[in-house]
Design an enzyme around this catalytic site. Sequence first.
Site, PDB file in Angstrom:
ATOM      1  N   ASN A   8       0.924  -1.422  -0.011  1.00 19.77           N
ATOM      2  CA  ASN A   8       0.083   0.004  -0.020  1.00 19.77           C
ATOM      3  C   ASN A   8       0.873   1.222  -0.006  1.00 19.77           C
ATOM      4  O   ASN A   8       0.655   2.121   0.758  1.00 19.77           O
ATOM      5  CB  ASN A   8      -1.159  -0.149   1.004  1.00 19.77           C
TER       6      ASN A   8
ATOM      7  N   ASP B  65       2.917  -5.799  11.693  1.00 16.36           N
ATOM      8  CA  ASP B  65       1.978  -4.999  11.112  1.00 16.36           C
ATOM      9  C   ASP B  65       2.456  -3.614  11.411  1.00 16.36           C
ATOM     10  O   ASP B  65       1.816  -2.646  11.604  1.00 16.36           O
ATOM     11  CB  ASP B  65       0.421  -5.134  11.246  1.00 16.36           C
TER      12      ASP B  65
END
Lengths: 308, 424
Positions: free
Chosen positions: B95, B305
């Site tokens: 992303n 993450d």
Amino acid sequence: MASLHIDHLLGLQNVPKEDITLILDSTDTFLEILDRPIKKVPTLQGKTVVNLFFENSTRTRISFELAERRLSADVVNFAAGSSSVKKGETLLDTARNIEAMKVDIVVMRHSAAGAGHFLSKRCTSRFINAGDGAHEHPTQALLDMCTLRQKHGSLDGLNVCIIGDIAHSRVARSNIYGLLTMGADVAVCGPPSMMPYDLEKLGVRIFHDVDEALQFSDAVNVLRIQLERDAGADFPTLREYNQTFGITRDRLDRLGREVTVLHPGPINRGVEIESEVADGPYSVILPQVTNGVAIRMAVLYLIGTKAE
Amino acid sequence: MASFLFKNARMVDPVTGLDTEQDLLIVDGTIDKLGPSLSASDSEEIDLKGKTIVPGLCDMHVHFREPGFEHKEDIRSGAASAAAGGFTAVACMPNTDPPIDNASVVAYIYEKAKGLPVDVYPIAAITKERKGEAIAPMVELRKAGAVGFSDDGSPVHNTKVLRIALEYASMFDVPVIQHAEDPHLFTGGSMNESIVSTELGLPPIPRLSEDAVVARDIMFTEYVNGRYHLAHMSTIGAANAVRAAKEKGLHVTAEVAPHHFALTDEAVRSYDSNVKMNPPLRTADDVRAMKEALRDGVADVIATDHAPHAGFEKEVEFVYAPFGIIGLETAVGLSVTELLLEQWLTLPQLIEKLSTNPRRIIGLPELRIEEGQRANLTLLDLAAEWTVDVHRFKSKSRNSPFHGRALTGRAIGIFNNGQLVLAD
């Protein structure tokens, strides 16, 4: 004179009973001032209050402003529409810039839950929450409690039901916290799709049948249906809402006894409440508005004069 | 010829079953000798008495923000953060801007990471521009070196696209990695739906949003015999679904982020946006389920993450703050404190979750602490007691909810690509 345990009024959750009682008791004094020909006292002379309104509001802002002026505070109004917020400034930068101009009390309304908590930890002013998202609207709940106390004498053991979209309501949350602290029995009523998750864990009773809710209640607090948000999302039509949950004269007549009717306003006549009820003998909607000014005077006074 | 001699270290390798206190000699980046009382002239000798050497840790879920958002992190600062946290390999999510949806961006990331002590492997997008509408050129991306496919940050929600992606990617030995979230249930949410969201009036994200998508995805995986990896698993429901899938023998794996076993949604009462991430912090029951999932092998991987954001981006109203926290420099401490010391996992099991399993899932070579193997190692001090201080992080960002938390266990260095990096 007693003083508050709290430094800011961000909400009523975890506010001790003595503080709520002190605010309600002080309100009686200010109500008396409002009945005088000259409705002004020098209590907050020399203090500066900023009304920081990031969300549209007419009545709450006017109520606060009147309360501030009647306490002789210097008042500045800030509305998001005319501000640097539109130019992309962050909330924290806005608040720090205003604070650098030496203010004492910030009254803030904001669409984001917790905005007051966020700023109060990073600024030195005293904060009064005038509504933050779906979180709390403590002065509204205080004025509701003040009105109920006038009508019923005591909140202890009083059966109060809040009717409407509980999930999105800051008025409901503040009322639930404050009323439970003051010993009232609290219920809510509305369709399950308007109840927030695990609500019963707060210690409130939940009704989905408005007539059962009325049976339970000494007083009902009828929430405004937010036409722009709710219709078609959490319930099918306004008509169906009105037929299922609307407070009508017919329903009150069938109950066969008096039940006090509150509404935080502005009302949608014919949706959550029938005109005849809003204007009827059980309605305390206008006394709520008067009490609102006095409650805000009490809160401003108690927060604004609390020793550092 | 550069050589390093690590003396008196406990060496633990879950692949070979090694657990011994010995010396280890590295010559030219390769494990030359393993044994007691080694000596070598001209080598840099480091006494690791009381310390532990394990195969290099791998975090298969990080956001290094390059290209496009280098003010949050870049590949160099991200790699420095990884090294400080004890990781020799990371897989970075696509992303970015532009997203990693074509071979040139994959090549760009490898180019930027060249020569670093930390290996940075790109995960490519499942769909073009991560829009969830049409699959990206996966063969080309895999050939360029992508180690998996994910639209992380967004789910692949369209069921037709999901089916095609799982079918097409079954040609490879790397998985489709799903960010499991139902966009309709999720809309506008900013914390877990629970009594806490009810009290705080924050827009809720129901566990159902994750549960429903995982259950559906597993059906699809079974139907097309795909290879599916669940990113940042956080709910009881998702763990139950993965457990059932594994019992059926499906190619389903899952990862858990340290914050999902170390914090509950009670932390949101602070309205501190550093506890805002997606999936959100869940309830104490979910936290327990994540620990059980790790213990039982339902969760194969611990992945951080790692999601850096600049201070000015996070220092805003909770609902307006971006999702994500950084995790590379606290992962070992949280894992040791919460899982090893609390006896949810043994040390070899913990190293499997932090090295062996993630490397296997994204198709990296297996690491072994054996003579003749390339030295790809992490040095741990499992007994170190320390307090997290975000100001000492190597990451460009500071958005960690663990600032001030007392932890036991930390990485003291890594050795990879012939380079020794010791912590400050």
